[in-house]
Design a protein around this motif. Structure first.
Motif, PDB file in Angstrom:
ATOM      1  N   VAL A 100       0.827  -1.207   0.000  1.00 41.05           N
ATOM      2  CA  VAL A 100       0.000   0.000   0.000  1.00 41.05           C
ATOM      3  C   VAL A 100       0.861   1.256   0.000  1.00 41.05           C
ATOM      4  O   VAL A 100       0.663   2.168  -0.810  1.00 41.05           O
ATOM      5  CB  VAL A 100      -0.954  -0.002   1.212  1.00 41.05           C
ATOM      6  N   LEU A 101       1.843   1.309   0.891  1.00 38.14           N
ATOM      7  CA  LEU A 101       2.636   2.524   1.030  1.00 38.14           C
ATOM      8  C   LEU A 101       3.587   2.742  -0.147  1.00 38.14           C
ATOM      9  O   LEU A 101       3.968   3.877  -0.435  1.00 38.14           O
ATOM     10  CB  LEU A 101       3.409   2.500   2.342  1.00 38.14           C
ATOM     11  N   SER A 102       3.971   1.660  -0.828  1.00 43.57           N
ATOM     12  CA  SER A 102       4.855   1.788  -1.997  1.00 43.57           C
ATOM     13  C   SER A 102       4.067   1.904  -3.295  1.00 43.57           C
ATOM     14  O   SER A 102       4.654   1.914  -4.374  1.00 43.57           O
ATOM     15  CB  SER A 102       5.794   0.585  -2.077  1.00 43.57           C
ATOM     16  N   LYS A 103       2.744   1.937  -3.208  1.00 44.15           N
ATOM     17  CA  LYS A 103       1.858   2.045  -4.374  1.00 44.15           C
ATOM     18  C   LYS A 103       1.967   0.836  -5.292  1.00 44.15           C
ATOM     19  O   LYS A 103       2.057   0.944  -6.509  1.00 44.15           O
ATOM     20  CB  LYS A 103       2.118   3.345  -5.143  1.00 44.15           C
ATOM     21  N   GLY A 104       1.985  -0.350  -4.664  1.00 45.83           N
ATOM     22  CA  GLY A 104       1.904  -1.586  -5.433  1.00 45.83           C
ATOM     23  C   GLY A 104       3.228  -2.144  -5.898  1.00 45.83           C
ATOM     24  O   GLY A 104       3.316  -2.650  -7.024  1.00 45.83           O
ATOM     25  N   ARG A 105       4.238  -2.125  -5.027  1.00 44.08           N
ATOM     26  CA  ARG A 105       5.568  -2.571  -5.465  1.00 44.08           C
ATOM     27  C   ARG A 105       6.097  -3.788  -4.715  1.00 44.08           C
ATOM     28  O   ARG A 105       7.249  -4.171  -4.887  1.00 44.08           O
ATOM     29  CB  ARG A 105       6.567  -1.422  -5.334  1.00 44.08           C
ATOM     30  N   ALA A 106       5.278  -4.416  -3.875  1.00 48.94           N
ATOM     31  CA  ALA A 106       5.776  -5.494  -3.019  1.00 48.94           C
ATOM     32  C   ALA A 106       5.716  -6.862  -3.693  1.00 48.94           C
ATOM     33  O   ALA A 106       4.762  -7.182  -4.397  1.00 48.94           O
ATOM     34  CB  ALA A 106       4.989  -5.535  -1.715  1.00 48.94           C
ATOM     35  N   TYR A 107       6.760  -7.650  -3.464  1.00 43.15           N
ATOM     36  CA  TYR A 107       6.734  -9.097  -3.658  1.00 43.15           C
ATOM     37  C   TYR A 107       6.566  -9.735  -2.276  1.00 43.15           C
ATOM     38  O   TYR A 107       7.032  -9.184  -1.271  1.00 43.15           O
ATOM     39  CB  TYR A 107       8.052  -9.602  -4.238  1.00 43.15           C
ATOM     40  N   PHE A 108       5.926 -10.900  -2.235  1.00 46.54           N
ATOM     41  CA  PHE A 108       5.772 -11.660  -1.000  1.00 46.54           C
ATOM     42  C   PHE A 108       6.665 -12.886  -1.101  1.00 46.54           C
ATOM     43  O   PHE A 108       6.264 -13.920  -1.625  1.00 46.54           O
ATOM     44  CB  PHE A 108       4.303 -12.057  -0.817  1.00 46.54           C
ATOM     45  N   GLY A 109       7.919 -12.737  -0.650  1.00 39.03           N
ATOM     46  CA  GLY A 109       8.880 -13.832  -0.735  1.00 39.03           C
ATOM     47  C   GLY A 109       8.890 -14.639   0.552  1.00 39.03           C
ATOM     48  O   GLY A 109       9.175 -14.100   1.621  1.00 39.03           O
ATOM     49  N   VAL A 110       8.574 -15.937   0.465  1.00 39.01           N
ATOM     50  CA  VAL A 110       8.496 -16.785   1.657  1.00 39.01           C
ATOM     51  C   VAL A 110       9.155 -18.136   1.400  1.00 39.01           C
ATOM     52  O   VAL A 110       9.296 -18.580   0.262  1.00 39.01           O
ATOM     53  CB  VAL A 110       7.037 -17.010   2.093  1.00 39.01           C
ATOM     54  N   GLY A 111       9.550 -18.783   2.502  1.00 35.84           N
ATOM     55  CA  GLY A 111      10.144 -20.107   2.433  1.00 35.84           C
ATOM     56  C   GLY A 111      10.009 -20.813   3.761  1.00 35.84           C
ATOM     57  O   GLY A 111       9.515 -20.243   4.751  1.00 35.84           O
ATOM     58  N   ALA A 112      10.476 -22.048   3.816  1.00 29.16           N
ATOM     59  CA  ALA A 112      10.267 -22.887   4.996  1.00 29.16           C
ATOM     60  C   ALA A 112      11.248 -22.603   6.128  1.00 29.16           C
ATOM     61  O   ALA A 112      11.101 -23.170   7.210  1.00 29.16           O
ATOM     62  CB  ALA A 112      10.357 -24.368   4.607  1.00 29.16           C
ATOM     63  N   ALA A 113      12.232 -21.733   5.908  1.00 28.81           N
ATOM     64  CA  ALA A 113      13.258 -21.383   6.911  1.00 28.81           C
ATOM     65  C   ALA A 113      14.244 -22.532   7.104  1.00 28.81           C
ATOM     66  O   ALA A 113      13.894 -23.701   6.958  1.00 28.81           O
ATOM     67  CB  ALA A 113      12.649 -20.970   8.244  1.00 28.81           C
ATOM     68  N   TRP A 114      15.491 -22.163   7.430  1.00 33.90           N
ATOM     69  CA  TRP A 114      16.517 -23.199   7.559  1.00 33.90           C
ATOM     70  C   TRP A 114      17.589 -22.864   8.600  1.00 33.90           C
ATOM     71  O   TRP A 114      18.267 -23.759   9.109  1.00 33.90           O
ATOM     72  CB  TRP A 114      17.207 -23.414   6.211  1.00 33.90           C
ATOM     73  N   ASN A 115      17.766 -21.585   8.943  1.00 27.38           N
ATOM     74  CA  ASN A 115      18.911 -21.186   9.765  1.00 27.38           C
ATOM     75  C   ASN A 115      18.609 -21.386  11.248  1.00 27.38           C
ATOM     76  O   ASN A 115      18.080 -20.508  11.924  1.00 27.38           O
ATOM     77  CB  ASN A 115      19.262 -19.727   9.475  1.00 27.38           C
ATOM     78  N   GLU A 116      18.962 -22.569  11.745  1.00 21.31           N
ATOM     79  CA  GLU A 116      18.658 -22.899  13.143  1.00 21.31           C
ATOM     80  C   GLU A 116      19.424 -22.011  14.115  1.00 21.31           C
ATOM     81  O   GLU A 116      18.928 -21.679  15.196  1.00 21.31           O
ATOM     82  CB  GLU A 116      18.975 -24.371  13.406  1.00 21.31           C
ATOM     83  N   GLU A 117      20.629 -21.585  13.736  1.00 21.81           N
ATOM     84  CA  GLU A 117      21.472 -20.785  14.637  1.00 21.81           C
ATOM     85  C   GLU A 117      20.782 -19.496  15.063  1.00 21.81           C
ATOM     86  O   GLU A 117      20.770 -19.141  16.240  1.00 21.81           O
ATOM     87  CB  GLU A 117      22.802 -20.457  13.960  1.00 21.81           C
TER      88      GLU A 117
END
Length: 301
Positions: A100-117
């Motif tokens: 909304v604030l960028s006037k339609g410029r977002a990607y929604f990048g997601v994943g299962a996560a891996w960095n246990e540390e």
């Protein structure tokens, strides 16, 4: 073909006291040279491939919001948000706010996560891999439901939302493009075909492996009844770019050749990080590269 810049390192020669100024200038330069997208990792500690965990690491969505304020057109995304880091309802709300604030410029990048540390370091629960993928799929379901404006209760195995209200809604319709990170053939690429709008493969896998992964994705799309062409194919790479290719760096001609080869494979959007990103030289070079790459046709498009 589209090009995007990832910033995975925030340890700049200018020092931490100038970190915001340097990062903001990088975002501005990326837009000025005509790059299509701008990405940051969503980690809390630096990862081993780029440096020790003690190096500076900005929180991803806050960093993108800052970059949005310094730019006007370039797309903005996380590469990628680990699903364990934030409750899915709040994550969708965060991504919507950026859109909304960028006037339609977002990607929604997601994943299962891996960095246990970093999970252990900051006290974030780190479930077993099977559960993380279950949570990823539920998050994707929640995202689609919230962006569809469906406020009916969500009752999942791991998440329960009594009223998944999302107001204001995203500027992009029907929602910001969902990029699912990872290259797992049985789970990740199935999720891409079923819920995603984009995938991402690291070029460290090698061209033959990436080509194989694309074929696997094509098969999952057929199973899900989804057009393979509907998925944006992206890759990620890292190199130093100079005007003459000195000292083992990449020259303009080599960069164009590299991107052309990816387009021939069917890659729509080539992402890369610059090992000399704090210098002005790679952006001066990109100013001449981007117009050429923009005209390279993508196989199958």
């Amino acid at each position: 073909m589209k090009l995007g810049l990832q910033v995975p390192v925030f340890t700049f020669p200018q020092g931490q006291e100038h970190l915001g100024d340097t990062f903001g200038l990088i975002a501005e330069r990326a837009e000025q040279v005509g790059l299509y997208s701008f990405w940051v990792m969503d980690h809390f500690f630096q990862i081993a491939v780029f440096g020790p965990p003690e190096q500076e690491m900005l929180e991803g969505w806050s960093a993108l919001a800052f970059a949005a304020g310094r730019t006007k057109q370039i797309k903005l995304g996380t590469m990628v948000t680990g699903i364990t880091y934030r409750h899915p309802g709040l994550l969708v709300k965060t991504a919507t706010t950026l859109d909304v604030l960028s006037k339609g410029r977002a990607y929604f990048g997601v994943g299962a996560a891996w960095n246990e540390e970093e999970h252990q370091g900051l006290g974030v629960p780190f479930p077993p891999l099977k559960e993380r993928f279950e949570r990823l799929e539920e998050t994707l379901q929640i995202a689609h439901q919230m962006w569809a404006g469906d406020e009916t209760p969500f009752e999942g195995k791991h998440y329960q939302l009594q009223r998944p209200l999302n107001s204001p809604q995203s500027v992009q319709k029907s929602h910001p493009p969902i990029l699912i990170g990872g290259a797992g053939e049985k789970k990740t690429l199935r999720l891409v075909a079923k819920y995603g709008d984009a995938c991402n493969f690291t070029l460290r896998l090698g061209a033959d492996v990436v080509a194989h992964k694309l074929n696997v994705l094509r098969e999952h799309c057929a199973t899900e009844g989804r057009p393979y062409e509907a998925i944006e194919k992206t890759t990620i790479d890292s190199f130093a770019l100079t005007r003459d290719g000195r000292n083992g760096t990449v020259s303009p001609a080599q960069a164009i050749e590299k991107f052309a080869a990816l387009a021939e494979m069917g890659i729509d959007h080539a992402l890369f990080s610059l090992q000399n990103i704090a210098d002005s030289e790679p952006f001066e070079v990109l100013n001449n590269i981007v117009p050429v790459v923009d005209k390279i046709p993508v196989a199958g498009r």
